[in-house]
Design a protein around this motif. Structure first.
Motif, PDB file in Angstrom:
ATOM      1  N   VAL A  42      29.918  35.167  45.569  1.00 51.98           N
ATOM      2  CA  VAL A  42      28.654  35.532  44.941  1.00 51.98           C
ATOM      3  C   VAL A  42      27.544  35.639  45.992  1.00 51.98           C
ATOM      4  N   ALA A  43      27.535  34.711  46.943  1.00 51.04           N
ATOM      5  CA  ALA A  43      26.511  34.750  47.991  1.00 51.04           C
ATOM      6  C   ALA A  43      26.589  36.050  48.781  1.00 51.04           C
ATOM      7  N   GLN A  44      27.808  36.495  49.088  1.00 55.27           N
ATOM      8  CA  GLN A  44      27.972  37.752  49.817  1.00 55.27           C
ATOM      9  C   GLN A  44      27.512  38.939  48.975  1.00 55.27           C
ATOM     10  N   ALA A  45      27.809  38.890  47.682  1.00 55.78           N
ATOM     11  CA  ALA A  45      27.393  39.980  46.793  1.00 55.78           C
ATOM     12  C   ALA A  45      25.874  40.038  46.666  1.00 55.78           C
ATOM     13  N   ILE A  46      25.227  38.875  46.646  1.00 57.92           N
ATOM     14  CA  ILE A  46      23.767  38.832  46.550  1.00 57.92           C
ATOM     15  C   ILE A  46      23.125  39.464  47.789  1.00 57.92           C
ATOM     16  N   SER A  47      23.703  39.187  48.955  1.00 65.58           N
ATOM     17  CA  SER A  47      23.135  39.718  50.198  1.00 65.58           C
ATOM     18  C   SER A  47      23.607  41.135  50.496  1.00 65.58           C
ATOM     19  N   GLY A  54      32.020  46.865  44.671  1.00 62.49           N
ATOM     20  CA  GLY A  54      32.466  45.587  45.213  1.00 62.49           C
ATOM     21  C   GLY A  54      33.212  44.778  44.167  1.00 62.49           C
ATOM     22  N   THR A  55      34.108  43.917  44.630  1.00 68.58           N
ATOM     23  CA  THR A  55      34.827  42.986  43.766  1.00 68.58           C
ATOM     24  C   THR A  55      34.353  41.582  44.100  1.00 68.58           C
ATOM     25  N   VAL A  56      33.877  40.857  43.097  1.00 69.50           N
ATOM     26  CA  VAL A  56      33.251  39.558  43.306  1.00 69.50           C
ATOM     27  C   VAL A  56      33.988  38.491  42.504  1.00 69.50           C
ATOM     28  N   VAL A  57      34.203  37.331  43.123  1.00 68.56           N
ATOM     29  CA  VAL A  57      34.820  36.184  42.462  1.00 68.56           C
ATOM     30  C   VAL A  57      33.780  35.076  42.329  1.00 68.56           C
ATOM     31  N   GLY A  58      33.625  34.505  41.138  1.00 68.55           N
ATOM     32  CA  GLY A  58      32.659  33.430  40.933  1.00 68.55           C
ATOM     33  C   GLY A  58      32.936  32.694  39.649  1.00 68.55           C
ATOM     34  N   ALA A 111      27.658  35.062  23.667  1.00 66.75           N
ATOM     35  CA  ALA A 111      27.333  34.786  22.266  1.00 66.75           C
ATOM     36  C   ALA A 111      28.615  34.687  21.452  1.00 66.75           C
ATOM     37  N   THR A 112      29.593  35.524  21.772  1.00 60.50           N
ATOM     38  CA  THR A 112      30.885  35.508  21.086  1.00 60.50           C
ATOM     39  C   THR A 112      31.813  34.440  21.634  1.00 60.50           C
ATOM     40  N   ASN A 113      31.717  34.172  22.958  1.00 63.94           N
ATOM     41  CA  ASN A 113      32.646  33.243  23.620  1.00 63.94           C
ATOM     42  C   ASN A 113      31.887  32.208  24.454  1.00 63.94           C
ATOM     43  N   PRO A 114      31.099  31.321  23.828  1.00 67.06           N
ATOM     44  CA  PRO A 114      30.295  30.373  24.612  1.00 67.06           C
ATOM     45  C   PRO A 114      31.117  29.436  25.489  1.00 67.06           C
ATOM     46  N   SER A 115      32.394  29.200  25.136  1.00 69.57           N
ATOM     47  CA  SER A 115      33.217  28.305  25.944  1.00 69.57           C
ATOM     48  C   SER A 115      33.666  28.944  27.246  1.00 69.57           C
ATOM     49  N   ASN A 116      33.310  30.210  27.488  1.00 70.61           N
ATOM     50  CA  ASN A 116      33.629  30.844  28.768  1.00 70.61           C
ATOM     51  C   ASN A 116      32.824  30.249  29.922  1.00 70.61           C
ATOM     52  N   VAL A 117      31.736  29.559  29.616  1.00 73.01           N
ATOM     53  CA  VAL A 117      30.920  28.956  30.673  1.00 73.01           C
ATOM     54  C   VAL A 117      31.779  27.995  31.498  1.00 73.01           C
ATOM     55  N   GLY A 118      31.694  28.128  32.807  1.00 68.97           N
ATOM     56  CA  GLY A 118      32.467  27.286  33.710  1.00 68.97           C
ATOM     57  C   GLY A 118      33.763  27.915  34.173  1.00 68.97           C
ATOM     58  N   ARG A 119      34.165  29.013  33.545  1.00 73.18           N
ATOM     59  CA  ARG A 119      35.434  29.640  33.909  1.00 73.18           C
ATOM     60  C   ARG A 119      35.261  30.548  35.124  1.00 73.18           C
ATOM     61  N   ALA A 120      36.308  30.625  35.942  1.00 75.94           N
ATOM     62  CA  ALA A 120      36.311  31.544  37.070  1.00 75.94           C
ATOM     63  C   ALA A 120      36.490  32.964  36.561  1.00 75.94           C
ATOM     64  N   ILE A 121      35.869  33.912  37.241  1.00 77.42           N
ATOM     65  CA  ILE A 121      35.945  35.309  36.835  1.00 77.42           C
ATOM     66  C   ILE A 121      35.977  36.197  38.072  1.00 77.42           C
ATOM     67  N   THR A 122      36.705  37.290  37.968  1.00 75.68           N
ATOM     68  CA  THR A 122      36.698  38.324  38.999  1.00 75.68           C
ATOM     69  C   THR A 122      36.205  39.613  38.358  1.00 75.68           C
ATOM     70  N   VAL A 123      35.234  40.270  38.997  1.00 77.83           N
ATOM     71  CA  VAL A 123      34.658  41.479  38.415  1.00 77.83           C
ATOM     72  C   VAL A 123      34.414  42.518  39.506  1.00 77.83           C
ATOM     73  N   THR A 124      34.716  43.752  39.200  1.00 79.87           N
ATOM     74  CA  THR A 124      34.491  44.870  40.115  1.00 79.87           C
ATOM     75  C   THR A 124      33.482  45.821  39.502  1.00 79.87           C
ATOM     76  N   GLY A 125      32.511  46.250  40.298  1.00 80.77           N
ATOM     77  CA  GLY A 125      31.507  47.171  39.801  1.00 80.77           C
ATOM     78  C   GLY A 125      30.543  47.555  40.897  1.00 80.77           C
ATOM     79  N   THR A 126      29.381  48.086  40.514  1.00 82.39           N
ATOM     80  CA  THR A 126      28.380  48.555  41.464  1.00 82.39           C
ATOM     81  C   THR A 126      27.419  47.438  41.820  1.00 82.39           C
TER      82      THR A 126
END
Length: 394
Positions: A42-47, A54-58, A111-126
């Protein structure tokens, strides 16, 4: 007549050269997509807000609602995520705001999946600004864990996996709600937990409630005062051990178990502790002298705003941890402020409102981790997942 022959020879010589240039052009165009596949923190994506892919893991930490505002509970939409390199991050400057397009909302919207908080995620986009903040927009792949997929449908129907520390701890509770969730959490937080003696609580509180600005002091719960660790005892001006769930509401005293559980024991001024007594929690009353922001009447206590959510989550924990199956009373929450010495505590509707209005802070999350790592080896699930309170008690 010889001129056309010369022209044909020139064209014949140029064809291989032009073909080579086309191959080189194709090679250059493909290079950026290969680079974009390299995972970023995430730090690399922010900078690196270049406008490229880019593909970001956080870790999912909340729902962004403005440039410097993120909801950590009581989510209102499915269109945006805030992710960070740590699942307990609370500083928006260390978060990347992720747009959730329509095909991903059913699986990733908070809003649909509040228990997702804390889970690792990988996302690709602009990699470009979102909410006028470092962001990632127009995702082409999103997945839980460390490998993204370009199939939103497959991601939405996949069985959730334990990908972060808290996901692993709560694995058997994920996807449950209501009574089933309460039962699963009870099993999780009682399995392998360790109780300490009432005498040991003194030293433990000097660690769990240490003043971050002065390591020689502790922060008192209701009054918010910083006081010397050495002033522990029973005299006026001392601090002692406040049972947020009163001992008389279940008659558990100070024996190992609910009487020594650090998840609801906090330092407090002796006089203020006595004034609170065994009152239930609710709003209203007269101002408490010596504890600004607190109010009390004949049968209830209202803590200062900064800890209302903390108090609610402590008693939610107690009502799930102590279910009458380990020789202790079955502690339950209700909507009354006249519970006396019964094993009940209220006022539930008020406590639920406090949990929503005052979400967990970094300090509260740190305290939870210290108790888990150093003392009892169990967690307060309502600090890790405050949205579970409404599912169980709402």
């Amino acid at each position: 007549m010889p001129a056309p022959i010369v022209h044909r020879r020139i064209v014949a010589l140029l064809i291989p050269v032009l073909a080579g240039l086309l191959v080189a052009s194709v090679t250059v165009l493909r290079a950026p997509s290969a680079a974009a596949a390299t995972p970023l923190t995430v730090a690399q994506a922010i900078s690196g807000q270049t406008g490229g892919s880019g593909t970001v893991v956080g870790y999912i930490v909340g729902e962004p609602t403005a440039t410097d505002t993120v909801r950590f509970s009581s989510f209102t939409g499915d269109t945006a995520l805030a992710i960070a390199d740590s699942p307990t991050q609370t500083s928006t400057s260390s978060m990347l705001y992720v747009q959730i397009t329509s095909s991903y909302r059913s699986a990733f919207g908070l809003a649909t999946n509040p228990s997702n908080v804390g889970r690792a995620i990988t996302v690709t986009g602009t990699l470009t600004a979102y909410f006028a903040h470092a962001g990632l927009k127009s995702p082409t792949a999103m997945a839980f864990g460390t490998t993204a997929t370009t199939s939103p449908t497959a991601t939405a129907t996949a069985t959730p996996t334990a990908t972060s520390t808290t996901d692993t701890y709560y694995a058997s509770a994920l996807g449950k709600s209501g009574a089933s969730l309460k039962s699963a959490l009870h099993t999780i937080i009682t399995t392998g937990d360790t109780s300490i003696s009432y005498d040991a609580v003194w030293n433990a509180l000097m660690v769990t409630d240490q003043d971050p600005a002065n390591s020689a002091n502790v922060i008192l719960l209701y009054s918010g005062i910083s006081r010397s660790k050495t002033l522990n005892g029973g005299a006026t001006g001392n601090w002692n051990r406040e049972h947020v769930w009163p001992q008389s509401h279940g008659d558990f005293g100070t024996a190992n178990g609910p009487g020594t559980d650090l998840h609801h024991l906090r330092p407090e001024d002796v006089t203020i502790n006595a004034l609170r007594g065994n009152k239930d929690f609710d709003t209203g009353g007269t101002a408490v002298s010596g504890a600004t922001g607190n109010y009390t009447d004949a049968d209830s206590w209202e803590p200062r705003a900064a800890i209302k959510g903390d108090v609610a989550r402590m008693v939610f924990y107690m009502a799930v941890r102590y279910e009458g199956d380990d020789s202790w009373a079955n502690l339950e929450l209700n909507n009354s402020t006249a519970n006396g010495s019964n094993p009940y505590l209220g006022k539930l509707s008020t406590l639920l409102a406090w949990n929503t209005a005052d979400p967990p802070t970094a300090a509260e999350r740190t305290r939870n981790q210290v108790i888990y790592s150093n003392y009892q080896h169990n967690r307060n699930p309502f600090i890790d997942h405050p949205e579970w309170a409404a599912s169980i008690f709402g």
